[in-house]
Design a protein around this motif. Sequence first.
Motif, short mmCIF file in Angstrom:
data_model
loop_
_atom_site.label_atom_id
_atom_site.label_comp_id
_atom_site.label_asym_id
_atom_site.label_seq_id
_atom_site.Cartn_x
_atom_site.Cartn_y
_atom_site.Cartn_z
N ALA A 80 0.81 -1.22 0.00
CA ALA A 80 0.00 0.00 0.00
C ALA A 80 0.85 1.27 0.00
CB ALA A 80 -0.94 0.00 1.19
N THR A 81 2.14 1.15 0.30
CA THR A 81 3.00 2.34 0.24
C THR A 81 3.20 2.78 -1.21
OG1 THR A 81 5.09 1.11 0.05
CG2 THR A 81 4.33 1.61 2.29
N LYS A 82 2.91 1.89 -2.15
CA LYS A 82 3.06 2.15 -3.60
C LYS A 82 4.51 2.40 -4.00
CE LYS A 82 -1.47 2.53 -4.60
NZ LYS A 82 -2.26 1.93 -5.61
N ARG A 83 5.42 1.89 -3.19
CA ARG A 83 6.83 2.11 -3.50
C ARG A 83 7.51 0.85 -4.02
NH1 ARG A 83 7.99 7.29 -1.13
NH2 ARG A 83 6.42 7.77 0.43
N PHE A 84 6.77 -0.24 -4.08
CA PHE A 84 7.33 -1.51 -4.55
C PHE A 84 6.78 -1.85 -5.93
CE2 PHE A 84 7.54 -1.68 0.09
CZ PHE A 84 8.86 -2.05 0.29
N SER A 85 7.69 -2.10 -6.87
CA SER A 85 7.26 -2.38 -8.24
C SER A 85 6.76 -3.80 -8.40
CB SER A 85 8.41 -2.14 -9.22
OG SER A 85 8.78 -0.77 -9.20
N TYR A 86 7.28 -4.72 -7.60
CA TYR A 86 6.69 -6.06 -7.57
C TYR A 86 6.95 -6.72 -6.23
CZ TYR A 86 10.67 -9.23 -9.18
OH TYR A 86 11.79 -9.98 -9.31
#
Length: 262
Positions: A146-152
């Motif tokens: 949910a931080t939207k900082r991980f691409s996968y």
Amino acid sequence: MLINYHTHTVRCNHAANVPDAAYAEAALEAGLRELGFADHVPYPFEEQHFSGCRMRCADLPDYMASLTSLKEAYAGRLDIHIGFEAEYYPDYFDKLLDMLAPYPCEYLILGQHFIGNEIGEPYNGQPTNSAERMRAYGEQCKRALATKRFSYFAHPDVLHFTGDEAVYREVSRDLCRAAKGMEIPLEFNLLGFIEHRHYPRRAFWEEAAVVGNEVILGWDAHSPNWMKQPEKEAEARAYLEALGLTVTDSLRLLDPLYDRKS
Ligand SMILES: [Zn+2]
Ligand SMILES: [Zn+2]
């Protein structure tokens, strides 16, 4: 395979002692178009906690400088990207992003090797029959995504749960749904697959098939030649296809430092 975004380097203290360029050469020989370096991120813990499974903070400038020059040297032949495999540790994650902010870090992949903040926690690969632990893993990974900082999401099935299968499936499906809702692909980890580790775990991928997740293959290379096993790659693709899953050969990179650039 055309892309691999899961590559380690000598700096993590458990990969082959070779120059970074050896990975680029092997990637070209393997026919890759895109090579992403995602070494185990140096985490800014307090000095009394030594985390031996990752690069040291002191090695960060060298990692970035070496890969930046490699990226330039291979431009036009191989698309090199610079990132890290990182856990989400709530007490240290902001500090980590601040530490990375001055560097051209293009992406993170989530590899949640411990829960909590790592300190005092067992490695997630150690067997556990605790449903509470399984659920805690699921919740922490959802917060991470949910931080939207991980691409996968690398080896999403790394937690070695030996308890109630129904709990395993329920938590896994919930996690798969969360990833799908955020359009974050799940990595089918070729290191675990080839070495017959406890992951990839069939039940997890059956749940992913029900949810309809996007799947990406990751070599999790700790030595250059690891990426040159086309027959193993074919086996993995067949395994996933039989479950009704499709493998994507492209990755949308999410900038982990989007709000930290001046
Ligand atoms: Zn990992
Ligand atoms: Zn890895």
